[in-house]
Design an enzyme around this catalytic site. Sequence first.
Site, short mmCIF file in Angstrom:
data_model
loop_
_atom_site.label_atom_id
_atom_site.label_comp_id
_atom_site.label_asym_id
_atom_site.label_seq_id
_atom_site.Cartn_x
_atom_site.Cartn_y
_atom_site.Cartn_z
N LYS A 32 4.13 6.08 6.22
CA LYS A 32 4.66 4.91 6.92
C LYS A 32 5.38 5.25 8.22
O LYS A 32 5.49 4.41 9.12
CB LYS A 32 5.59 4.13 6.01
CG LYS A 32 4.92 3.40 4.86
CD LYS A 32 4.20 2.16 5.34
CE LYS A 32 3.74 1.28 4.19
NZ LYS A 32 3.11 0.03 4.64
N SER B 209 9.64 -2.62 0.45
CA SER B 209 10.22 -2.17 -0.82
C SER B 209 10.72 -0.74 -0.74
O SER B 209 11.36 -0.26 -1.67
CB SER B 209 9.17 -2.28 -1.94
OG SER B 209 8.09 -1.41 -1.68
N GLU C 48 -6.01 0.31 -5.88
CA GLU C 48 -4.78 -0.44 -6.12
C GLU C 48 -4.52 -0.55 -7.62
O GLU C 48 -5.40 -0.26 -8.44
CB GLU C 48 -4.85 -1.83 -5.47
CG GLU C 48 -5.97 -2.71 -5.95
CD GLU C 48 -6.07 -4.00 -5.12
OE1 GLU C 48 -5.16 -4.31 -4.34
OE2 GLU C 48 -7.09 -4.69 -5.28
N GLY D 153 -2.11 -5.44 -9.79
CA GLY D 153 -1.93 -5.97 -8.43
C GLY D 153 -3.18 -5.86 -7.61
O GLY D 153 -3.18 -5.25 -6.54
N ASP E 213 -4.93 -7.73 -5.61
CA ASP E 213 -5.16 -8.81 -4.65
C ASP E 213 -6.27 -8.46 -3.66
O ASP E 213 -7.05 -9.33 -3.26
CB ASP E 213 -3.86 -9.15 -3.90
CG ASP E 213 -3.21 -7.94 -3.25
OD1 ASP E 213 -2.99 -6.94 -3.96
OD2 ASP E 213 -2.93 -7.98 -2.04
N SER F 241 -0.32 9.18 -0.31
CA SER F 241 0.39 8.41 0.71
C SER F 241 1.89 8.66 0.76
O SER F 241 2.52 8.39 1.78
CB SER F 241 0.13 6.91 0.51
OG SER F 241 0.53 6.50 -0.78
#
Length: 311
Positions: free
Chosen positions: A45, A70, A196, A200, A202, A296
């Site tokens: 990130k 988060s 994922e 979750g 989505d 990650s």
Amino acid sequence: MRAAAQRLHGVAHRTPVLTSRTLDARTGARVFLKCENFQRMGAFKFRGAYNRIVQLDAAQRRGGVVAFSSGNHAQGVALASKLLEVPAVIVMPSDAPKAKVAATQEYGAEVVFYDRHRSHRAEIAQRICDERGATLVPPFDDPHIIAGQGTAGLELLEEVPHLEIVATPVGGGGLLSGTAVAARGLNPSIELYGVEPQAGNDFQRSLQTGERVHIEVPNTIADGLQTQQPGELTFAIVRALVRGIVTVSDDELREAMRFAFERMKIVIEPSGAAALAAVMTGKLDVRGKSVGVLISGGNVDIDRFDTLLSS
């Protein structure tokens, strides 16, 4: 993305690519792990956050930045802001991991908490932006964020150009979409997959229906993948360039974390282990292939790490 790589040169770490004969034997593949757990602040990130904030003009820098996260995007924005001397406010859920909250505050950012089950983080962040004249730095749905995150995939392909498959964890889609642009730009025949949590999914459901699906807050140990809907921009990129999305269970995430720790001596947080879990379990069939796996992040404190692997 090449421009983003130039901005990040000498600022972000060029993280190592690790291999394991044991992992190769278990999967029947040649597996290369791009270890963003060794990135500054412990996750990929930082790349997108720095690439976004470094391009603000002088007036925008004085007004500061606001982000919602988060944990890992929070830390990335906080560290990038500290390096660039830009005030930062981070909207974080009240149940965010304590270690991530502490790191965000130690980098000098102001933290505003919210209840993820009752409040909308984007609305809170936008209100703070309006009140303070600050600039919003979104976690994934921004071209500069995507370009920054994609530099991890760019580095991986520069180091291991013969890859046939690349898999990344997917939350909002910044890392997956950025990696897809980099990988397909360098090798149009390469296959991209996102991974994922089962609780979750989505992104998986969105690709199946052809439009962005909104879900309830996922109940998963992968706190960094608890997104409720793909980004508009990231969804469009993933839909165009990515072969598919697979899901893994929390137990499969734990097993990947355990393997990485015991056999490769690296610490991975639950979210960061998603793509590795998919390869290890055969959710992605990589037999006989050369596959790149994005790790990650590694931001998990010792008590939670011990609890997760003991349960």
